[in-house]
Scaffold this motif. Structure first.
Motif, PDB file in Angstrom:
ATOM      1  N   UNK A 174     -11.279 -79.151  -1.621  1.00 58.48           N
ATOM      2  CA  UNK A 174     -12.335 -80.012  -1.090  1.00 58.48           C
ATOM      3  C   UNK A 174     -11.725 -81.345  -0.663  1.00 58.48           C
ATOM      4  N   UNK A 175     -12.128 -81.812   0.480  1.00 55.15           N
ATOM      5  CA  UNK A 175     -11.660 -83.092   1.003  1.00 55.15           C
ATOM      6  C   UNK A 175     -12.829 -84.070   1.004  1.00 55.15           C
ATOM      7  N   UNK A 176     -12.706 -85.155   0.259  1.00 55.65           N
ATOM      8  CA  UNK A 176     -13.717 -86.214   0.247  1.00 55.65           C
ATOM      9  C   UNK A 176     -13.045 -87.502   0.711  1.00 55.65           C
ATOM     10  N   UNK A 177     -13.549 -88.047   1.787  1.00 59.01           N
ATOM     11  CA  UNK A 177     -12.900 -89.203   2.391  1.00 59.01           C
ATOM     12  C   UNK A 177     -13.947 -90.239   2.789  1.00 59.01           C
ATOM     13  N   UNK A 178     -13.629 -91.503   2.512  1.00 56.54           N
ATOM     14  CA  UNK A 178     -14.491 -92.612   2.924  1.00 56.54           C
ATOM     15  C   UNK A 178     -13.632 -93.643   3.649  1.00 56.54           C
ATOM     16  N   UNK A 179     -13.835 -93.823   4.958  1.00 58.19           N
ATOM     17  CA  UNK A 179     -12.970 -94.737   5.719  1.00 58.19           C
ATOM     18  C   UNK A 179     -12.936 -96.150   5.149  1.00 58.19           C
ATOM     19  N   UNK A 180     -14.128 -96.682   4.825  1.00 55.59           N
ATOM     20  CA  UNK A 180     -14.219 -98.013   4.218  1.00 55.59           C
ATOM     21  C   UNK A 180     -15.324 -97.973   3.174  1.00 55.59           C
ATOM     22  N   UNK A 181     -15.344 -98.964   2.307  1.00 58.04           N
ATOM     23  CA  UNK A 181     -16.298 -98.965   1.195  1.00 58.04           C
ATOM     24  C   UNK A 181     -17.751 -99.087   1.649  1.00 58.04           C
ATOM     25  N   UNK A 182     -17.978 -99.528   2.882  1.00 56.63           N
ATOM     26  CA  UNK A 182     -19.350 -99.676   3.373  1.00 56.63           C
ATOM     27  C   UNK A 182     -19.729 -98.575   4.366  1.00 56.63           C
ATOM     28  N   UNK A 183     -18.899 -97.534   4.480  1.00 53.46           N
ATOM     29  CA  UNK A 183     -19.176 -96.453   5.424  1.00 53.46           C
ATOM     30  C   UNK A 183     -19.599 -95.181   4.689  1.00 53.46           C
ATOM     31  N   UNK A 184     -20.040 -94.199   5.449  1.00 55.57           N
ATOM     32  CA  UNK A 184     -20.535 -92.959   4.871  1.00 55.57           C
ATOM     33  C   UNK A 184     -19.389 -92.130   4.288  1.00 55.57           C
ATOM     34  N   UNK A 185     -19.775 -91.244   3.356  1.00 51.73           N
ATOM     35  CA  UNK A 185     -18.817 -90.320   2.754  1.00 51.73           C
ATOM     36  C   UNK A 185     -18.659 -89.116   3.666  1.00 51.73           C
ATOM     37  N   UNK A 186     -17.438 -88.650   3.837  1.00 50.89           N
ATOM     38  CA  UNK A 186     -17.159 -87.423   4.571  1.00 50.89           C
ATOM     39  C   UNK A 186     -16.656 -86.384   3.582  1.00 50.89           C
ATOM     40  N   UNK A 187     -17.324 -85.245   3.548  1.00 49.06           N
ATOM     41  CA  UNK A 187     -16.928 -84.186   2.602  1.00 49.06           C
ATOM     42  C   UNK A 187     -16.787 -82.871   3.349  1.00 49.06           C
ATOM     43  N   UNK A 188     -15.690 -82.164   3.086  1.00 51.39           N
ATOM     44  CA  UNK A 188     -15.476 -80.843   3.665  1.00 51.39           C
ATOM     45  C   UNK A 188     -14.984 -79.884   2.596  1.00 51.39           C
ATOM     46  N   UNK A 189     -15.595 -78.702   2.545  1.00 53.15           N
ATOM     47  CA  UNK A 189     -15.133 -77.612   1.688  1.00 53.15           C
ATOM     48  C   UNK A 189     -14.315 -76.675   2.571  1.00 53.15           C
ATOM     49  N   UNK A 190     -13.067 -76.418   2.199  1.00 50.33           N
ATOM     50  CA  UNK A 190     -12.141 -75.691   3.069  1.00 50.33           C
ATOM     51  C   UNK A 190     -11.494 -74.547   2.291  1.00 50.33           C
ATOM     52  N   UNK A 191     -11.486 -73.349   2.881  1.00 52.23           N
ATOM     53  CA  UNK A 191     -10.887 -72.179   2.240  1.00 52.23           C
ATOM     54  C   UNK A 191     -10.008 -71.448   3.247  1.00 52.23           C
ATOM     55  N   UNK A 192      -8.882 -70.937   2.765  1.00 49.00           N
ATOM     56  CA  UNK A 192      -7.960 -70.182   3.620  1.00 49.00           C
ATOM     57  C   UNK A 192      -7.706 -68.808   3.032  1.00 49.00           C
ATOM     58  N   UNK A 193      -7.798 -67.785   3.894  1.00 47.79           N
ATOM     59  CA  UNK A 193      -7.443 -66.430   3.514  1.00 47.79           C
ATOM     60  C   UNK A 193      -5.938 -66.274   3.684  1.00 47.79           C
ATOM     61  N   UNK A 194      -5.224 -66.040   2.591  1.00 43.59           N
ATOM     62  CA  UNK A 194      -3.761 -65.992   2.623  1.00 43.59           C
ATOM     63  C   UNK A 194      -3.258 -64.852   3.497  1.00 43.59           C
ATOM     64  N   UNK A 195      -3.953 -63.719   3.496  1.00 45.65           N
ATOM     65  CA  UNK A 195      -3.491 -62.551   4.250  1.00 45.65           C
ATOM     66  C   UNK A 195      -3.692 -62.717   5.752  1.00 45.65           C
ATOM     67  N   UNK A 196      -4.871 -63.190   6.151  1.00 44.79           N
ATOM     68  CA  UNK A 196      -5.204 -63.263   7.577  1.00 44.79           C
ATOM     69  C   UNK A 196      -4.892 -64.622   8.199  1.00 44.79           C
ATOM     70  N   UNK A 197      -4.732 -65.660   7.350  1.00 43.82           N
ATOM     71  CA  UNK A 197      -4.523 -67.001   7.865  1.00 43.82           C
ATOM     72  C   UNK A 197      -5.807 -67.687   8.304  1.00 43.82           C
ATOM     73  N   UNK A 198      -6.938 -67.000   8.152  1.00 45.63           N
ATOM     74  CA  UNK A 198      -8.224 -67.571   8.554  1.00 45.63           C
ATOM     75  C   UNK A 198      -8.570 -68.783   7.697  1.00 45.63           C
ATOM     76  N   UNK A 199      -8.963 -69.883   8.342  1.00 46.84           N
ATOM     77  CA  UNK A 199      -9.408 -71.074   7.633  1.00 46.84           C
ATOM     78  C   UNK A 199     -10.880 -71.304   7.948  1.00 46.84           C
ATOM     79  N   UNK A 200     -11.695 -71.392   6.912  1.00 46.83           N
ATOM     80  CA  UNK A 200     -13.122 -71.669   7.069  1.00 46.83           C
ATOM     81  C   UNK A 200     -13.430 -73.034   6.477  1.00 46.83           C
ATOM     82  N   UNK A 201     -14.321 -73.762   7.116  1.00 47.78           N
ATOM     83  CA  UNK A 201     -14.629 -75.121   6.662  1.00 47.78           C
ATOM     84  C   UNK A 201     -16.102 -75.429   6.887  1.00 47.78           C
TER      85      UNK A 201
END
Length: 305
Positions: free
Chosen positions: A109-136
């Motif tokens: 999971x990636x949680x990022x906030x550019x500055x303390x007064x800006x919105x939170x950005x959150x992404x859940x990311x998964x990769x299939x090791x066999x196929x290389x497929x990345x879902x987010x």
């Protein structure tokens, strides 16, 4: 002759049963998922621990997965591309030597906030090791705690896409909903999920749709709780899950409350959802009067933030 036929029939039936049983075991084999926690540019270790534990619990609740906890601070400390690596590819390259099992899923999971007064950005990311497929699945949030209340469906969706296991995902979601109903927190109680305030000694109260939640005290202590509700969501019961902690009783002298470590019952709230949307009721806890400490029911009123 009849005995011979009976013998071969018995052997055939036994072989068929063993074959069917073996096929059943093969069908039940779970897919490995490696959970690498949360990478973030925000450093509140207390909240980060709560967040990671919650996400891991939700992954473990997906029936077709065998979730393995791979949280490693050394790896995340060496990962410096959080601001630009929205796909997660750079992070997956960093951990690929540890996740080579065929068919496995790597989840972060990636949680990022550019500055303390800006919105939170959150992404859940998964990769299939066999196929290389990345879902987010990613969203922006006005509040950090909205991430926690919104996580479950996004986690199930991204893992389902990465694994290509749509049917299993649907079954898992249904099973999860069944567990929530069994715990008493069903669709009728959905409007209690979110952030609340009202406890004078608590800075944050978070109730989740999964039937869990947590309370962060002003002194820094965090209490995990279970949340159950009546069918229509109007009567709410919240109970301390953690072991005794003197910090849960900030109004009582620490040395005094430590004497009750073995005998204190879990703190419990019995609340009613009012028409105005508040939760009002009683809190069962320990209170100090003079030099005496005794059980008591205290009036409480919570308001949703």
């Amino acid at each position: 002759m009849a005995k011979g036929r009976l013998f071969f029939k018995t052997v055939f039936l036994l072989a068929f049963c063993l074959l069917a049983q073996g096929f059943g075991f093969a069908q039940e084999k779970k897919r490995a998922l490696y959970y690498f926690g949360v990478v973030t540019n925000v450093h509140d270790q207390n909240m980060l621990n709560i967040t990671q534990d919650l996400f891991f619990a939700q992954l473990r609740g997906i029936g077709y997965l065998e979730a393995q906890d791979m949280r490693d601070d050394e790896i995340k400390e060496s990962y410096t591309q959080i601001q630009t690596d929205e796909s997660g590819e750079a992070f997956f390259n960093l951990v690929q030597e540890r996740t080579k099992d065929e068919g496995s899923i790597v989840f972060v999971t990636r949680i990022y906030r550019p500055r303390s007064d800006e919105k939170w950005q959150c992404a859940f990311i998964a990769k299939n090791v066999s196929t290389g497929t990345i879902a987010s699945r990613g969203k922006e949030y006005d509040s950090y705690y909205k991430i926690l209340t919104d996580a479950k469906v996004l986690i199930q969706s991204v893992v389902s896409e990465a694994s290509g296991n749509r049917d299993s995902d649907g079954q898992s979601a249904a099973a999860s909903q069944g567990r929530e109903r069994a715990e008493g927190l069903d669709a009728g109680a959905g409007n209690i999920a979110g952030a609340w305030g009202g406890e004078k000694d608590a800075s944050k109260i978070i109730l989740l749709r999964s039937g869990r939640g947590f309370i962060v005290f002003n002194n820094g202590a965090t209490m995990n709780v279970t949340v159950t509700a009546s069918e229509d969501g109007s009567v709410i019961k919240i109970v301390q899950r953690d072991k005794f902690n003197a910090s849960f009783y900030p109004d009582i002298d620490r040395q005094t409350i430590l004497n009750y470590a073995e005998s204190a019952s879990p703190i419990e709230w019995n609340l009613t959802l009012t028409k105005s949307g508040s939760l009002v009721g009683k809190k069962k806890t320990l209170v100090q009067t003079g030099s005496a400490v005794e059980p008591a029911s205290v009036d409480v009123s919570w308001t949703k933030k």
